[in-house]
Motif scaffolding. Structure first.
Motif, mmCIF file in Angstrom:
data_model
loop_
_atom_site.group_PDB
_atom_site.id
_atom_site.type_symbol
_atom_site.label_atom_id
_atom_site.label_comp_id
_atom_site.label_asym_id
_atom_site.label_seq_id
_atom_site.Cartn_x
_atom_site.Cartn_y
_atom_site.Cartn_z
ATOM 1 N N PHE A 40 0.850 -1.232 -0.002
ATOM 2 C CA PHE A 40 0.211 -0.207 0.135
ATOM 3 C C PHE A 40 0.958 1.329 0.024
ATOM 4 C CE2 PHE A 40 -4.617 -1.014 1.336
ATOM 5 C CZ PHE A 40 -4.752 -1.927 0.675
ATOM 6 N N LEU A 41 2.030 1.259 0.564
ATOM 7 C CA LEU A 41 2.784 2.569 0.826
ATOM 8 C C LEU A 41 3.741 2.700 -0.396
ATOM 9 C CD1 LEU A 41 3.803 2.250 4.557
ATOM 10 C CD2 LEU A 41 2.099 3.784 3.402
ATOM 11 N N GLY A 494 -3.041 6.358 3.180
ATOM 12 C CA GLY A 494 -3.511 6.807 4.572
ATOM 13 C C GLY A 494 -4.287 5.540 4.955
ATOM 14 N N TYR A 495 -4.708 4.679 4.412
ATOM 15 C CA TYR A 495 -5.421 3.202 5.170
ATOM 16 C C TYR A 495 -4.244 2.572 5.793
ATOM 17 C CZ TYR A 495 -7.363 -1.277 5.441
ATOM 18 O OH TYR A 495 -7.763 -2.419 6.093
ATOM 19 N N ALA A 496 -3.109 2.529 5.056
ATOM 20 C CA ALA A 496 -1.971 1.379 5.479
ATOM 21 C C ALA A 496 -1.496 2.285 7.088
ATOM 22 C CB ALA A 496 -0.680 1.568 4.850
ATOM 23 N N LEU A 497 -1.225 3.387 6.884
ATOM 24 C CA LEU A 497 -0.794 4.217 8.397
ATOM 25 C C LEU A 497 -1.954 4.325 9.202
ATOM 26 C CD1 LEU A 497 0.778 7.261 6.570
ATOM 27 C CD2 LEU A 497 2.096 5.363 7.708
ATOM 28 N N ALA A 498 -3.096 4.161 8.982
ATOM 29 C CA ALA A 498 -4.222 4.357 10.043
ATOM 30 C C ALA A 498 -4.583 3.091 10.429
ATOM 31 C CB ALA A 498 -5.487 5.083 9.536
ATOM 32 N N PHE A 563 -9.654 7.868 8.012
ATOM 33 C CA PHE A 563 -9.731 6.442 8.223
ATOM 34 C C PHE A 563 -9.498 6.090 9.470
ATOM 35 C CE2 PHE A 563 -7.646 6.026 3.719
ATOM 36 C CZ PHE A 563 -8.982 5.734 3.200
ATOM 37 N N SER A 564 -9.008 6.883 10.515
ATOM 38 C CA SER A 564 -8.742 6.647 12.021
ATOM 39 C C SER A 564 -10.144 6.913 12.654
ATOM 40 C CB SER A 564 -7.790 7.415 12.472
ATOM 41 O OG SER A 564 -6.472 7.195 12.067
ATOM 42 N N SER A 565 -11.031 7.731 12.063
ATOM 43 C CA SER A 565 -12.256 8.062 12.524
ATOM 44 C C SER A 565 -13.176 6.993 12.337
ATOM 45 C CB SER A 565 -12.666 9.276 12.051
ATOM 46 O OG SER A 565 -13.075 9.194 10.703
ATOM 47 N N ILE A 566 -12.979 6.276 11.398
ATOM 48 C CA ILE A 566 -13.938 5.145 11.070
ATOM 49 C C ILE A 566 -13.896 4.032 11.987
ATOM 50 C CG2 ILE A 566 -14.551 3.599 9.172
ATOM 51 C CD1 ILE A 566 -13.715 5.407 7.186
#
Length: 678
Positions: A40-41, A494-498, A563-566
């Protein structure tokens, strides 16, 4: 225009989850999801590494060389040492400091005032916020053109309005201007204040949006407790509102200071650094050395010598974003310490902002005494008027005149809003009406505020005399391509980091932050050299390739917060039902992240649409110019086709304004989920 509230840097995550006995040795070392994270990154890492990190390293190497004919010679630190005796560079550094400091002071004062006015309004707040956002939305070239025309000493509406109202001669008699009518951009004593004014006009909406979000996050029971304790309106503001906003104010000012200190396009379009060099920033000095004189080493040194200042601001920003809490106490209990006037004992930490403010004030008074006392007069008037209105309201409330105090407060609020809207919408209204004037009306200045008759003459002349359609298509293609790249890469990163667990997640997030705030002033010289090396200058590919330097880090940063808020439980339920991680990402996370994705698309598209520096440096042929650079090229010396530029400005601004109008709900939701909350 890289102005947006950043996502909070997530706290450090464990590289291995509880119960890691079933993990392999590699997973224990690198994290449970390291393979998926690497996949992903990878696009983000390649683009950021190739377009930001490598150019900065190359710039450092270039700064130690000097060009002699066709040869490049190593000179060590000579380029840096020569800056100590370079008067133009000294002037540029002082100008950048003065420009930034005064602009930030007025942005904070006006942005906080606008946010407070809008926060207390129950009706029409969304409409008013949308109107106040317009200066932030319109391209910088439109801002510069409109204000250049308005500040023209002979034909400008500012001098006409101030003369008719009697304010202009009063300013001259008070020695705020040397003579009347004033040459706002041509007078050495007025050019810098005028440029600061335009930057403030452009930047106040950003501060207003950030402060509005911060005000919404302050618990209402703090105000109720302060009122019960007998605190006045001023005491509630000083001891509840300001402490509640301290985090947002510091982060916003730090971000804005980085961008303002490295501003090039607005100053270039307004004055090109003149008259003389009174408005020339250090970036203009670097541009002159590297691009005009082809001394890449000297130009690189002129930008890199500012790196410690930028690095200091970035260090402060990173510390602020990582320090979301001051203790383990709940947020409301921490905030309660600020209620009342005798909660805190003086400490060094509390005194530090005052020490910094005193030092900056002293430097400003020393560097620009004329601007200093003029700015002090303007700020004093604003604060005195606000204090007078607040005093009247408090007096009426103490005497039991609630209805009278409400009337006075409401009237003062409407007057302040009217003045703010006049300041914000005046230049935009002037653009709109000028675009529909005939050439005779523009030249003779007849029917200045309302065209009679309305005509499309300027639009026809624009397309007949300029390759405007080609510029428009170029801008559309480059903006769409860079936005698509930013969305795809940022969503994956963003998904990978979150969500994913892997070693180095926090370090990678900090790297994204650093590349996001890295100004284009540090990158345009090495990127220009790289493009020359691969023969990509004077092509749209040069812009498509380089625009991710400012669109991709921002997009990733914002989506990490979103993404962290989901709720993670939704994704875990999909995994339990048999979905793979990629399927859960595509079927569950992405649909829920639609507001964040739309907010990212809106901002990245706008940034690419408005970008000037890279397009100005990398493109010289008319057939490849984008709208900002093409419009700038329409001005030949003192010949300014005001009508055609107004028509072009209207056509450039309409798409962005329409996008913001329809996407405002998603924009607000996306920023709220990914925003910094103090």
């Amino acid at each position: 225009m890289r102005s947006v509230r950043p996502a909070r840097i997530p706290a450090a995550r464990s590289s291995t989850p509880p119960g890691s006995g079933s993990l392999t040795v590699t997973q224990r070392r690198l994290g449970r999801d390291w393979k998926m994270a690497a996949l992903f990154l990878a696009p983000m890492a390649l683009l950021v590494g190739g377009l930001v990190i490598v150019p900065i390293v190359r710039s450092i190497v270039t700064s130690t060389t000097e060009r002699h004919g066709q040869d490049t010679v190593f000179v060590g630190l000579d380029n840096y040492l020569s800056l100590f005796g370079d008067e133009q560079f000294h002037t540029g550094v002082v100008n950048s400091f003065v420009f930034t400091a005064y602009a930030e002071v007025f942005k904070v004062v006006l942005g906080l005032s606008a946010a407070l006015l809008l926060h207390h309004r129950r009706r029409g707040r969304a409409v008013l916020a949308g109107l106040l956002l317009l200066p932030w939305v319109v391209p910088t070239v439109v801002t510069a053109f409109s204000w250049r025309a308005l500040l023209d000493p002979i034909f400008g509406s500012v001098n006409t309005l101030l003369t008719a109202s009697g304010i202009g001669p009063l300013l001259a008699s008070a020695h705020l201007v040397d003579s009347w009518p004033a040459g706002w951009l041509s007078d050495p004593s007025l050019a810098m204040p005028s440029v600061i004014l335009v930057n403030v006009w452009k930047g106040v909406p950003f501060f207003t949006v950030c402060f509005l979000a911060g005000l919404k996050a302050i618990p209402a029971d703090l105000y109720e407790a302060a009122t019960i304790d007998g605190a006045s309106s001023l005491q509630r503001f000083v001891n509840v509102t300001l402490p509640g906003l301290r985090h947002v104010i510091t982060v916003t000012v730090t971000l804005s200071s980085i961008w303002t200190f490295n501003n090039f396009d607005l100053i270039w379009l307004l004055t090109q650094g003149g008259p003389g060099d009174v408005t020339a920033p250090y970036v203009l000095n670097a541009y002159s050395k590297a691009i005009l004189q082809l001394q890449y080493g000297a130009g690189a040194a002129a930008t890199l010598v500012m790196l410690p200042i930028i690095g200091g601001l970035v260090f402060v920003l990173v510390r602020l974003l990582r320090q979301d809490t001051t203790s383990n106490l709940p947020r409301r209990r921490r905030a309660a310490r600020w209620v009342g006037t005798r909660r805190w004992a003086p400490t060094a930490r509390r005194a530090l902002p005052w020490v910094v403010a005193a030092v900056v004030t002293g430097l400003l008074a020393w560097a620009s005494p004329e601007i200093f006392w003029k700015a002090a007069v303007v700020l004093a008037v604003i604060l005195l008027v606000a204090a007078a209105v607040g005093r009247v309201v408090s007096t009426l409330q103490s005497r039991g005149g609630r209805r009278s105090s409400s009337v006075v407060s409401g009237l003062g609020s409407w007057v302040a809003l009217a003045g703010l809207l006049f300041f914000v919408l005046g230049p935009l209204y002037w653009i709109a009406v000028t675009a529909f004037k005939s050439e005779g009306q523009v030249v003779m200045r007849t029917d200045d505020l309302w065209p009679t008759p309305w005509t499309l003459e300027q639009f026809g002349a624009l397309f007949d005399n300029q390759p405007f359609g080609r510029w428009y298509l170029n801008t559309l293609l480059v903006s769409a391509a860079s936005t698509a790249v930013a969305l795809v890469c940022a969503a994956l990163a963003g998904y990978a980091l979150a969500r994913l667990r892997f070693r180095g997640a926090q370090g990678f997030t900090v790297t994204v932050l650093l590349t996001y705030v890295m100004p284009g002033a540090l990158l345009f010289i090495p990127l220009y050299q790289m493009l020359i090396g691969v023969r990509l200058t004077d092509s749209l590919w040069s812009l498509v390739v380089t625009y991710p330097t400012f669109t991709l880090p921002f997009a990733t940063w914002l989506l990490v917060g979103y993404f962290s808020s989901i709720p993670v439980e939704l994704e875990e339920a999909a995994l339990v039902d048999g979905c793979t991680r990629i399927q859960a990402f595509g079927r569950v996370v992405l649909p829920l992240a639609k507001p964040g994705l739309l907010a990212v698309a809106l901002f990245t598209l706008t940034n690419a649409w408005n970008e000037f520096l890279f397009a100005f440096v990398f493109i010289t042929k008319d057939e490849y110019k984008t709208l900002p650079v093409g419009m700038q090229s329409m001005i030949a010396g003192d010949v300014v086709p005001q009508g055609q530029l107004a028509a072009a400005s209207l056509l450039v601004s309409i798409p962005v304004v329409v996008m913001y109008a329809f996407g405002q709900r998603f924009l607000t939701e996306g920023l709220t989920a990914g925003a910094v909350k103090g």
